[in-house]
Design an enzyme around this catalytic site. Structure first.
Site, PDB file in Angstrom:
ATOM      1  N   LEU A 135       0.814  -1.225   0.000  1.00 50.92           N
ATOM      2  CA  LEU A 135       0.000   0.000   0.000  1.00 50.92           C
ATOM      3  C   LEU A 135       0.848   1.276   0.000  1.00 50.92           C
ATOM      4  O   LEU A 135       0.361   2.355   0.307  1.00 50.92           O
ATOM      5  CB  LEU A 135      -0.985   0.004   1.191  1.00 50.92           C
ATOM      6  CG  LEU A 135      -1.790  -1.289   1.368  1.00 50.92           C
ATOM      7  CD1 LEU A 135      -2.747  -1.151   2.544  1.00 50.92           C
ATOM      8  CD2 LEU A 135      -2.571  -1.625   0.090  1.00 50.92           C
ATOM      9  N   THR A 246       8.962  -1.831 -19.099  1.00 49.27           N
ATOM     10  CA  THR A 246       8.449  -0.619 -19.741  1.00 49.27           C
ATOM     11  C   THR A 246       9.123  -0.431 -21.094  1.00 49.27           C
ATOM     12  O   THR A 246      10.310  -0.765 -21.262  1.00 49.27           O
ATOM     13  CB  THR A 246       8.678   0.633 -18.859  1.00 49.27           C
ATOM     14  OG1 THR A 246       8.499   1.810 -19.647  1.00 49.27           O
ATOM     15  CG2 THR A 246      10.088   0.683 -18.277  1.00 49.27           C
ATOM     16  N   SER A 281      15.692   7.379 -16.917  1.00 46.80           N
ATOM     17  CA  SER A 281      15.549   7.884 -15.538  1.00 46.80           C
ATOM     18  C   SER A 281      15.988   6.747 -14.621  1.00 46.80           C
ATOM     19  O   SER A 281      16.134   5.594 -15.065  1.00 46.80           O
ATOM     20  CB  SER A 281      14.086   8.237 -15.225  1.00 46.80           C
ATOM     21  OG  SER A 281      13.322   7.045 -15.140  1.00 46.80           O
ATOM     22  N   TYR A 283      14.198   5.360 -12.511  1.00 47.23           N
ATOM     23  CA  TYR A 283      13.090   4.382 -12.562  1.00 47.23           C
ATOM     24  C   TYR A 283      13.240   3.453 -13.768  1.00 47.23           C
ATOM     25  O   TYR A 283      13.210   2.229 -13.628  1.00 47.23           O
ATOM     26  CB  TYR A 283      11.741   5.110 -12.625  1.00 47.23           C
ATOM     27  CG  TYR A 283      10.688   4.297 -13.331  1.00 47.23           C
ATOM     28  CD1 TYR A 283      10.109   3.190 -12.718  1.00 47.23           C
ATOM     29  CD2 TYR A 283      10.301   4.598 -14.644  1.00 47.23           C
ATOM     30  CE1 TYR A 283       9.180   2.413 -13.381  1.00 47.23           C
ATOM     31  CE2 TYR A 283       9.373   3.825 -15.308  1.00 47.23           C
ATOM     32  CZ  TYR A 283       8.816   2.733 -14.667  1.00 47.23           C
ATOM     33  OH  TYR A 283       7.908   1.957 -15.333  1.00 47.23           O
ATOM     34  N   HIS A 284      13.433   4.040 -14.964  1.00 50.36           N
ATOM     35  CA  HIS A 284      13.537   3.190 -16.153  1.00 50.36           C
ATOM     36  C   HIS A 284      14.718   2.232 -16.018  1.00 50.36           C
ATOM     37  O   HIS A 284      14.652   1.062 -16.408  1.00 50.36           O
ATOM     38  CB  HIS A 284      13.695   4.042 -17.423  1.00 50.36           C
ATOM     39  CG  HIS A 284      12.448   4.810 -17.781  1.00 50.36           C
ATOM     40  ND1 HIS A 284      12.315   6.165 -17.583  1.00 50.36           N
ATOM     41  CD2 HIS A 284      11.269   4.397 -18.307  1.00 50.36           C
ATOM     42  CE1 HIS A 284      11.110   6.551 -17.971  1.00 50.36           C
ATOM     43  NE2 HIS A 284      10.457   5.504 -18.417  1.00 50.36           N
ATOM     44  N   LYS A 287      14.106  -0.919 -14.149  1.00 48.33           N
ATOM     45  CA  LYS A 287      13.444  -1.975 -14.944  1.00 48.33           C
ATOM     46  C   LYS A 287      14.442  -2.664 -15.870  1.00 48.33           C
ATOM     47  O   LYS A 287      14.297  -3.851 -16.164  1.00 48.33           O
ATOM     48  CB  LYS A 287      12.313  -1.369 -15.774  1.00 48.33           C
ATOM     49  CG  LYS A 287      11.217  -0.722 -14.946  1.00 48.33           C
ATOM     50  CD  LYS A 287      10.038  -1.634 -14.777  1.00 48.33           C
ATOM     51  CE  LYS A 287       8.875  -0.966 -14.087  1.00 48.33           C
ATOM     52  NZ  LYS A 287       7.752  -1.838 -13.854  1.00 48.33           N
ATOM     53  N   GLN A 310       5.666  -2.490 -21.225  1.00 39.83           N
ATOM     54  CA  GLN A 310       4.404  -1.789 -21.436  1.00 39.83           C
ATOM     55  C   GLN A 310       4.631  -0.342 -21.861  1.00 39.83           C
ATOM     56  O   GLN A 310       5.552   0.316 -21.395  1.00 39.83           O
ATOM     57  CB  GLN A 310       3.590  -1.845 -20.146  1.00 39.83           C
ATOM     58  CG  GLN A 310       2.207  -1.233 -20.271  1.00 39.83           C
ATOM     59  CD  GLN A 310       1.256  -1.644 -19.168  1.00 39.83           C
ATOM     60  OE1 GLN A 310       0.295  -2.353 -19.405  1.00 39.83           O
ATOM     61  NE2 GLN A 310       1.512  -1.184 -17.968  1.00 39.83           N
ATOM     62  N   ALA A 340       0.676  10.906 -19.682  1.00 40.02           N
ATOM     63  CA  ALA A 340       0.365  11.996 -20.619  1.00 40.02           C
ATOM     64  C   ALA A 340      -1.123  12.146 -20.955  1.00 40.02           C
ATOM     65  O   ALA A 340      -1.708  13.192 -20.696  1.00 40.02           O
ATOM     66  CB  ALA A 340       1.192  11.842 -21.884  1.00 40.02           C
ATOM     67  N   VAL A 429      15.416  15.057 -19.431  1.00 41.80           N
ATOM     68  CA  VAL A 429      16.466  15.050 -20.452  1.00 41.80           C
ATOM     69  C   VAL A 429      16.056  13.972 -21.451  1.00 41.80           C
ATOM     70  O   VAL A 429      16.109  12.774 -21.143  1.00 41.80           O
ATOM     71  CB  VAL A 429      17.840  14.732 -19.826  1.00 41.80           C
ATOM     72  CG1 VAL A 429      18.901  14.614 -20.903  1.00 41.80           C
ATOM     73  CG2 VAL A 429      18.209  15.803 -18.807  1.00 41.80           C
TER      74      VAL A 429
END
Ligand SMILES: O=S([O-])[O-]
Length: 499
Positions: A135, A246, A281, A283-284, A287, A310, A340, A429
């Site tokens: 959560l 991703t 980033s 985050y990316h 993955k 995805q 977006a 960037v």
């Protein structure tokens, strides 16, 4: 196991402090490594003829494969591509090819945007579903002063309402997959045939707020996935790992993007290799690290996995989440978690200009959340083989940010809204004009029938936004996280909003 045992046994580390803070009402700031100093801040810191016609469009479509083609041309080609595909064999016969008809599916991150919709979709189709979730996504909102546009119920209320409406049980394990004992316990109790892993920090801007968020994102995502892999090896070696990756793992290379692998000839020798990764980033990149770890585990241990790269998901309603207001899904419109198209629809509904970052030529793959849930179902019911690491590109259409702004402007106009756009300084960037052509045929070959973006979806999304527009906080709309200004110092709400 009683749910309360899962709750007390399962939470540790960063997630435990976050939840403890929430439960006791203490300020996370004083207790926690990853918490923000200012919890109250409202700023967002913290037929045959048709077949022939389609084939003709494809023959003429070479130009439409480049970013120079018009939006209309590219969409025509995308539809024609889908239409000329032969349905998969299993799909023709109406049977599941190699998976069991009814699987025991553990959904990690099952309280989140894609996770909740997927949990209901699979439960409605007779699969045994368990949600595993700490959560923490709800806690991010509390930290950053954000709120989903839609008023979501607690996970406990969601599951109870589903039982009332459909008489189907969804089991709940509240805890953190970074805590291996908790995960091991959940695995041994539930004995999954498949694990869908959505349980990652999924926002690129969140990972770029400051050092602590970058560390949290990579720790949570990479260690969580490693734990899931070890749990499969140890307790359920037949279990199929379906991992959400991703399209952002690939970046925007100046060549076509393949589905996971590319054949390369180098100095006269040939091999099929993983497609190059250029995450944009922290985050990316988390993955990307996950993908490498999973590919290795499939090879070394013989486990099975599907990496679903995805695209950007839009929409809020699925058949199941529309059944009752207590089942409603979250819809994020803020600059940290909002994606977006969802952001643009909310902006249009409240009369805020559409915020195009930079030139707006950034092109990505997109899909409707109704296709997300169907893709997951396809991956689960047609599992990878033992030892196989499959990669599917999970999106249905490509759009630039400018394309989306045009579509939302037009949809708004039909609803009587005056929609304007502004170009804001790009906080990221990234290339703002670039070539982009990503392959995405494997899920279509397996039977996916895409919901392409159309007027009725845009109408319904804008109308949901109008319905809940009183919940919109204008201060959360503009982007406030800068890729270049990220630093080691923890960012407060005020500092973030002004960055
Ligand atoms: O629930 S999420 O993915 O924001």
């Amino acid at each position: 196991m009683a749910q309360s045992t899962a709750i007390s046994a399962g939470i540790s580390g960063s997630a435990r402090f976050l939840l403890d803070c929430k439960a006791t009402g203490q300020s996370c700031a004083t207790n926690a490594r990853y918490a923000l100093p200012n919890l109250e801040s409202k700023s967002f810191l913290c037929g045959q003829n048709a077949g022939l016609r389609n084939k003709a469009i494809l023959r003429q479509g070479a130009n439409a494969r480049t970013h120079k083609a018009t939006l209309k041309e590219r969409r025509q080609v995308a539809r024609a591509t889908a239409a000329v595909k032969e349905p998969a064999v299993g799909e023709k016969a109406g049977v599941v090819e190699n998976g069991k008809d009814k699987e025991r599916v553990m959904i990690i991150g099952g309280d989140g945007y894609c996770g909740w919709a997927t949990a209901l979709h699979l439960s409605a189709r007779g699969h045994e579903v368990a949600i595993v979730d700490n959560l923490v996504r709800r806690t991010f909102d509390d930290q950053l002063g954000l709120q989903t546009l839609t008023p979501i119920s607690s996970v406990h209320t969601r599951v109870k309402k589903w039982k009332q409406i459909k008489n189907k049980d969804i089991k709940l394990f509240v805890g953190d997959v970074c805590e291996f004992d908790f995960l091991a316990d959940a695995f041994q109790q539930f004995e999954p045939d498949a694990v869908v892993h959505f349980g990652e920090q999924r926002s690129a801007p969140y990972s770029m707020i400051d050092r602590s968020r970058a560390v949290f994102t990579q720790h949570n995502n990479v260690i969580g996935t490693l734990n899931v892999m070890f749990a499969i090896k140890e307790f359920a070696p037949q279990c199929h790992l379906v991992k959400l990756g991703t399209m952002g793992e690939y970046g925007t290379p100046n060549i076509d993007i393949e589905e996971g692998f590319i054949e390369i000839t180098h100095n006269g020798r040939k091999d099929v290799l993983p497609f190059p990764k250029q995450g944009g980033s922290f985050y990316h990149l988390s993955k990307v690290h996950d993908s490498h770890n999973i590919a290795f585990a499939c090879k070394a241990w013989g486990i099975r996995a599907t990496d679903l790269n995805q695209g950007v998901v839009y929409g809020v309603k699925t058949e199941e989440t529309s059944l009752d207001e207590a089942l409603i899904n979250r819809l994020d419109y803020d600059g940290v978690f909002g994606t977006a198209l969802n952001r643009f629809c909310v902006q249009a509904a409240v009369g805020h200009p559409l915020t195009i970052y930079g030139k707006g030529g950034q092109t990505r793959g997109y899909l409707d959340i109704r296709d997300t849930v169907r893709c997951l179902e396809l991956a689960i019911t047609r599992p990878a083989k033992l030892g196989e690491f499959r990669v599917f590109n999970q999106f249905t259409e490509q759009f630039s940010v400018r394309d989306l702004a045009k579509l939302v402007t037009e949809a708004g106009r039909k609803l009587g809204l005056e929609v304007k756009s502004i170009n804001v300084e790009n906080p990221r960037v990234e290339a703002e004009e670039h070539y982009y052509n990503a392959k995405h045929s494997k899920l279509i070959d397996m039977g996916l029938e895409p919901h392409y973006l159309n007027d009725s979806l845009l109408d319904s999304l804008v109308n949901v936004a109008i319905q809940y527009k009183d919940r919109v906080d204008y201060e959360q709309i503009m982007p406030g996280v800068s890729w270049k200004k990220i630093g080691a110092k923890p960012r407060t709400g005020v500092a973030l909003a002004k960055s």
